[in-house]
Design an enzyme around this catalytic site. Structure first.
Site, PDB file in Angstrom:
ATOM      1  N   TYR A   1     -38.308  -4.952   1.873  1.00 45.98           N
ATOM      2  CA  TYR A   1     -39.345  -4.065   1.340  1.00 45.98           C
ATOM      3  C   TYR A   1     -40.350  -3.927   2.478  1.00 45.98           C
ATOM      4  O   TYR A   1     -40.985  -4.908   2.871  1.00 45.98           O
ATOM      5  CB  TYR A   1     -39.988  -4.709   0.111  1.00 45.98           C
ATOM      6  CG  TYR A   1     -41.063  -3.857  -0.538  1.00 45.98           C
ATOM      7  CD1 TYR A   1     -40.822  -3.209  -1.747  1.00 45.98           C
ATOM      8  CD2 TYR A   1     -42.313  -3.700   0.050  1.00 45.98           C
ATOM      9  CE1 TYR A   1     -41.798  -2.432  -2.343  1.00 45.98           C
ATOM     10  CE2 TYR A   1     -43.284  -2.917  -0.533  1.00 45.98           C
ATOM     11  CZ  TYR A   1     -43.029  -2.286  -1.732  1.00 45.98           C
ATOM     12  OH  TYR A   1     -43.994  -1.512  -2.320  1.00 45.98           O
ATOM     13  N   THR A   2     -40.480  -2.716   3.059  1.00 50.00           N
ATOM     14  CA  THR A   2     -41.276  -2.565   4.285  1.00 50.00           C
ATOM     15  C   THR A   2     -42.521  -1.686   4.114  1.00 50.00           C
ATOM     16  O   THR A   2     -43.205  -1.405   5.101  1.00 50.00           O
ATOM     17  CB  THR A   2     -40.407  -1.983   5.422  1.00 50.00           C
ATOM     18  OG1 THR A   2     -39.848  -0.746   4.974  1.00 50.00           O
ATOM     19  CG2 THR A   2     -39.306  -2.930   5.845  1.00 50.00           C
TER      20      THR A   2
ATOM     21  N   THR B   1     -41.390 -10.547  10.688  1.00 53.37           N
ATOM     22  CA  THR B   1     -42.444  -9.652  11.162  1.00 53.37           C
ATOM     23  C   THR B   1     -43.621 -10.352  11.832  1.00 53.37           C
ATOM     24  O   THR B   1     -43.923 -11.513  11.517  1.00 53.37           O
ATOM     25  CB  THR B   1     -42.962  -8.835   9.947  1.00 53.37           C
ATOM     26  OG1 THR B   1     -44.143  -8.131  10.322  1.00 53.37           O
ATOM     27  CG2 THR B   1     -43.326  -9.740   8.774  1.00 53.37           C
ATOM     28  N   ASP B   2     -44.295  -9.615  12.698  1.00 56.50           N
ATOM     29  CA  ASP B   2     -45.553 -10.062  13.301  1.00 56.50           C
ATOM     30  C   ASP B   2     -46.655 -10.225  12.240  1.00 56.50           C
ATOM     31  O   ASP B   2     -47.647 -10.901  12.474  1.00 56.50           O
ATOM     32  CB  ASP B   2     -46.007  -9.050  14.359  1.00 56.50           C
ATOM     33  CG  ASP B   2     -46.091  -7.614  13.840  1.00 56.50           C
ATOM     34  OD1 ASP B   2     -45.318  -7.278  12.919  1.00 56.50           O
ATOM     35  OD2 ASP B   2     -46.917  -6.840  14.345  1.00 56.50           O
TER      36      ASP B   2
ATOM     37  N   GLY C   1     -31.254   1.340   6.823  1.00 56.55           N
ATOM     38  CA  GLY C   1     -32.617   1.282   7.362  1.00 56.55           C
ATOM     39  C   GLY C   1     -32.629   1.548   8.868  1.00 56.55           C
ATOM     40  O   GLY C   1     -31.585   1.818   9.467  1.00 56.55           O
TER      41      GLY C   1
ATOM     42  N   TYR D   1     -47.112  -7.960   1.981  1.00 56.71           N
ATOM     43  CA  TYR D   1     -45.870  -7.816   2.761  1.00 56.71           C
ATOM     44  C   TYR D   1     -45.656  -9.033   3.663  1.00 56.71           C
ATOM     45  O   TYR D   1     -44.592  -9.653   3.651  1.00 56.71           O
ATOM     46  CB  TYR D   1     -45.941  -6.527   3.591  1.00 56.71           C
ATOM     47  CG  TYR D   1     -44.882  -6.412   4.661  1.00 56.71           C
ATOM     48  CD1 TYR D   1     -43.553  -6.151   4.330  1.00 56.71           C
ATOM     49  CD2 TYR D   1     -45.210  -6.558   6.012  1.00 56.71           C
ATOM     50  CE1 TYR D   1     -42.581  -6.057   5.324  1.00 56.71           C
ATOM     51  CE2 TYR D   1     -44.237  -6.462   7.003  1.00 56.71           C
ATOM     52  CZ  TYR D   1     -42.930  -6.209   6.654  1.00 56.71           C
ATOM     53  OH  TYR D   1     -41.977  -6.122   7.631  1.00 56.71           O
TER      54      TYR D   1
ATOM     55  N   ASP E   1     -27.507  -4.942  -4.174  1.00 57.17           N
ATOM     56  CA  ASP E   1     -28.952  -5.154  -4.299  1.00 57.17           C
ATOM     57  C   ASP E   1     -29.180  -6.643  -4.054  1.00 57.17           C
ATOM     58  O   ASP E   1     -28.709  -7.482  -4.829  1.00 57.17           O
ATOM     59  CB  ASP E   1     -29.386  -4.736  -5.714  1.00 57.17           C
ATOM     60  CG  ASP E   1     -30.858  -5.005  -5.983  1.00 57.17           C
ATOM     61  OD1 ASP E   1     -31.494  -5.751  -5.205  1.00 57.17           O
ATOM     62  OD2 ASP E   1     -31.366  -4.479  -6.986  1.00 57.17           O
TER      63      ASP E   1
HETATM   64  N1  NAP Z   1     -40.598  -1.335  10.109  1.00 54.78           N
HETATM   65  C1  NAP Z   1     -41.362  -2.121  10.857  1.00 54.78           C
HETATM   66  O1  NAP Z   1     -42.327  -1.674  11.515  1.00 54.78           O
HETATM   67  C2  NAP Z   1     -41.081  -3.600  10.938  1.00 54.78           C
HETATM   68  C3  NAP Z   1     -41.953  -4.424  11.679  1.00 54.78           C
HETATM   69  C4  NAP Z   1     -41.661  -5.799  11.762  1.00 54.78           C
HETATM   70  C5  NAP Z   1     -40.541  -6.314  11.133  1.00 54.78           C
HETATM   71  N2  NAP Z   1     -39.732  -5.486  10.403  1.00 54.78           N
HETATM   72  C6  NAP Z   1     -38.594  -6.082   9.716  1.00 54.78           C
HETATM   73  O2  NAP Z   1     -37.399  -5.561  10.287  1.00 54.78           O
HETATM   74  C7  NAP Z   1     -36.393  -5.458   9.271  1.00 54.78           C
HETATM   75  C8  NAP Z   1     -35.807  -4.060   9.273  1.00 54.78           C
HETATM   76  O3  NAP Z   1     -36.859  -3.136   9.026  1.00 54.78           O
HETATM   77  P1  NAP Z   1     -36.596  -1.572   9.001  1.00 54.78           P
HETATM   78  O4  NAP Z   1     -37.789  -0.902   9.541  1.00 54.78           O
HETATM   79  O5  NAP Z   1     -35.242  -1.283   9.558  1.00 54.78           O
HETATM   80  O6  NAP Z   1     -36.555  -1.344   7.416  1.00 54.78           O
HETATM   81  P2  NAP Z   1     -36.336   0.015   6.612  1.00 54.78           P
HETATM   82  O7  NAP Z   1     -36.038   1.135   7.558  1.00 54.78           O
HETATM   83  O8  NAP Z   1     -37.461   0.143   5.659  1.00 54.78           O
HETATM   84  O9  NAP Z   1     -34.984  -0.284   5.812  1.00 54.78           O
HETATM   85  C9  NAP Z   1     -34.955  -1.241   4.818  1.00 54.78           C
HETATM   86  C10 NAP Z   1     -33.580  -1.230   4.204  1.00 54.78           C
HETATM   87  O10 NAP Z   1     -33.582  -2.184   3.154  1.00 54.78           O
HETATM   88  C11 NAP Z   1     -32.841  -1.650   2.082  1.00 54.78           C
HETATM   89  N3  NAP Z   1     -33.234  -2.294   0.839  1.00 54.78           N
HETATM   90  C12 NAP Z   1     -34.442  -2.282   0.219  1.00 54.78           C
HETATM   91  N4  NAP Z   1     -34.397  -3.004  -0.905  1.00 54.78           N
HETATM   92  C13 NAP Z   1     -33.136  -3.497  -1.000  1.00 54.78           C
HETATM   93  C14 NAP Z   1     -32.462  -4.318  -1.944  1.00 54.78           C
HETATM   94  N5  NAP Z   1     -33.075  -4.784  -3.043  1.00 54.78           N
HETATM   95  N6  NAP Z   1     -31.171  -4.627  -1.718  1.00 54.78           N
HETATM   96  C15 NAP Z   1     -30.518  -4.154  -0.623  1.00 54.78           C
HETATM   97  N7  NAP Z   1     -31.101  -3.373   0.299  1.00 54.78           N
HETATM   98  C16 NAP Z   1     -32.395  -3.048   0.107  1.00 54.78           C
HETATM   99  C17 NAP Z   1     -33.174  -0.166   2.095  1.00 54.78           C
HETATM  100  O11 NAP Z   1     -32.191   0.526   1.370  1.00 54.78           O
HETATM  101  P3  NAP Z   1     -32.297   2.121   1.053  1.00 54.78           P
HETATM  102  O12 NAP Z   1     -32.110   2.798   2.378  1.00 54.78           O
HETATM  103  O13 NAP Z   1     -31.212   2.371   0.112  1.00 54.78           O
HETATM  104  O14 NAP Z   1     -33.669   2.312   0.475  1.00 54.78           O
HETATM  105  C18 NAP Z   1     -33.164   0.107   3.586  1.00 54.78           C
HETATM  106  O15 NAP Z   1     -31.868   0.436   4.005  1.00 54.78           O
HETATM  107  C19 NAP Z   1     -37.064  -5.890   7.967  1.00 54.78           C
HETATM  108  O16 NAP Z   1     -36.797  -7.242   7.738  1.00 54.78           O
HETATM  109  C20 NAP Z   1     -38.541  -5.727   8.248  1.00 54.78           C
HETATM  110  O17 NAP Z   1     -39.328  -6.585   7.453  1.00 54.78           O
HETATM  111  C21 NAP Z   1     -39.967  -4.150  10.318  1.00 54.78           C
END
Ligand code: NAP
Length: 291
Positions: free
Chosen positions: A60-61, A100-101, A10, A124, A35
């Site tokens: 799950y984002t 998350t916010d 991710g 979410y 997983d």
């Molecule tokens: N994105 C945002 O704007 C945002 C904002 C606030 C907080 N956050 C938090 O920050 C963290 C990182 O976010 P990110 O943006 O880096 O997320 P991301 O780019 O969507 O990546 C999520 C990762 O989780 C993996 N994943 C999904 N389901 C899984 C499962 N069942 N088992 C193992 N791995 C799984 C995905 O694997 P695959 O690559 O194989 O699909 C991917 O590598 C998360 O906790 C998110 O809630 C994100």
């Protein structure tokens, strides 16, 4: 130190791998190998790696899609954390969880402190909050880092979406009445590795970029910088939209700015200027064959 990283593919996960300190061995199985919704797989990997620290960057984002597949969002964002917490506890490992916010309803005028009441507006946010609660219930020595509006040169994010739309269209409407703080995945990774080196680090902390802005202001900055860097031929005409004019499946908080002073007070970590990080990410995108 041995670290087991989930979500290594991710946005945040990739930056954690890119910045892994030399004295740390970081093992990052793919989501098909590990997983987090599968307790048997979680246990097997914890046994294999025997980590002192687990960093859960898996989630799950897809905020809007979560409204139509809540079971999947909850399985990953809640049950996944339950599983990791149980395995971490069995192994005597610490667990860092990203959150998350969107755990907040956005009605506050000021930035949210860690102890502010949580009231998620969408599936979410609710599933992420449930993950936080499960972790706090299961483990005393855990750390939750809440962040917001994450961007990097990988994966799906607002910066890449704006660049794509900016290349396709000459006019664009962007929501101007939702405020928050863009945060680069690289900056989040830097902070997580800093905290990993602090054995006493535990609790809930906020970390995001500064200054606070609206999606419209964020988009304006993206287009201006992208044009300067030659990523865009021309800057599209931007129209400010209200939330009502841009309906989405998931409701979003009007103000989700995070007060990050606790992290500064406890660890001296300051909020980075997201405009600087944006320039770096756009430069990375320019250097990539396809963006
Ligand atoms: N994105 C945002 O704007 C945002 C904002 C606030 C907080 N956050 C938090 O920050 C963290 C990182 O976010 P990110 O943006 O880096 O997320 P991301 O780019 O969507 O990546 C999520 C990762 O989780 C993996 N994943 C999904 N389901 C899984 C499962 N069942 N088992 C193992 N791995 C799984 C995905 O694997 P695959 O690559 O194989 O699909 C991917 O590598 C998360 O906790 C998110 O809630 C994100």
């Amino acid at each position: 130190m041995r670290v087991l990283l989930t979500g290594g593919n991710g946005q945040v996960g990739r930056e954690l791998l890119a910045q892994t300190p030399t004295d740390i061995t970081c093992v990052a199985p793919s989501s098909t190998e590990l997983d987090i919704t599968r307790m048997d797989q979680v246990r097997a990997w914890v046994k294999r790696v025997s980590p002192q620290l687990i960093i859960n960057a898996a989630a799950y984002t897809a905020v809007d899609l979560a409204q139509s597949e809540p079971e999947r969002a909850w399985a990953i964002n809640h049950q996944g954390v339950v599983n990791l917490a149980a395995a971490a506890k069995e192994a005597g490992a610490r667990l860092f969880q990203l959150s998350t916010d969107y755990v907040f309803d956005g009605n506050a005028k000021a930035a949210y402190v860690e102890t502010a009441p949580c009231q998620p507006l969408n599936v979410y946010g609710a599933s992420k909050l449930a993950g936080e609660t499960a972790l706090q219930t299961a483990m005393e020595h855990s750390l939750i880092l809440r962040t917001s509006w994450v961007f990097s040169c990988h994966g799906n994010n607002f910066v890449k979406t704006m660049l794509r739309l900016g290349q396709q269209r000459s006019e664009l409407g962007v929501v101007a009445d939702q405020y928050g703080s863009p945060t680069s995945a690289a900056d989040i990774a830097t902070v997580l590795w800093q905290l990993a080196s602090q054995p006493q680090a535990k609790g809930v902390f906020h970390y995001s970029g500064a200054p606070r802005c609206s999606w419209y202001q964020f988009a304006t900055q993206i287009f201006s910088e992208a044009h300067t860097l030659g990523l865009l031929q021309r800057v599209p005409q931007l129209a400010p939209l209200t939330t009502a004019e841009y309906p989405t499946a998931a409701s979003r908080p009007a103000n989700s700015a995070l007060d990050c002073s606790l992290l500064h007070q406890d660890f001296g970590i300051t909020q980075p200027d997201w405009r600087h990080a944006l320039r770096l990410v756009l430069a990375q995108l320019r250097a990539m064959p396809r963006h």
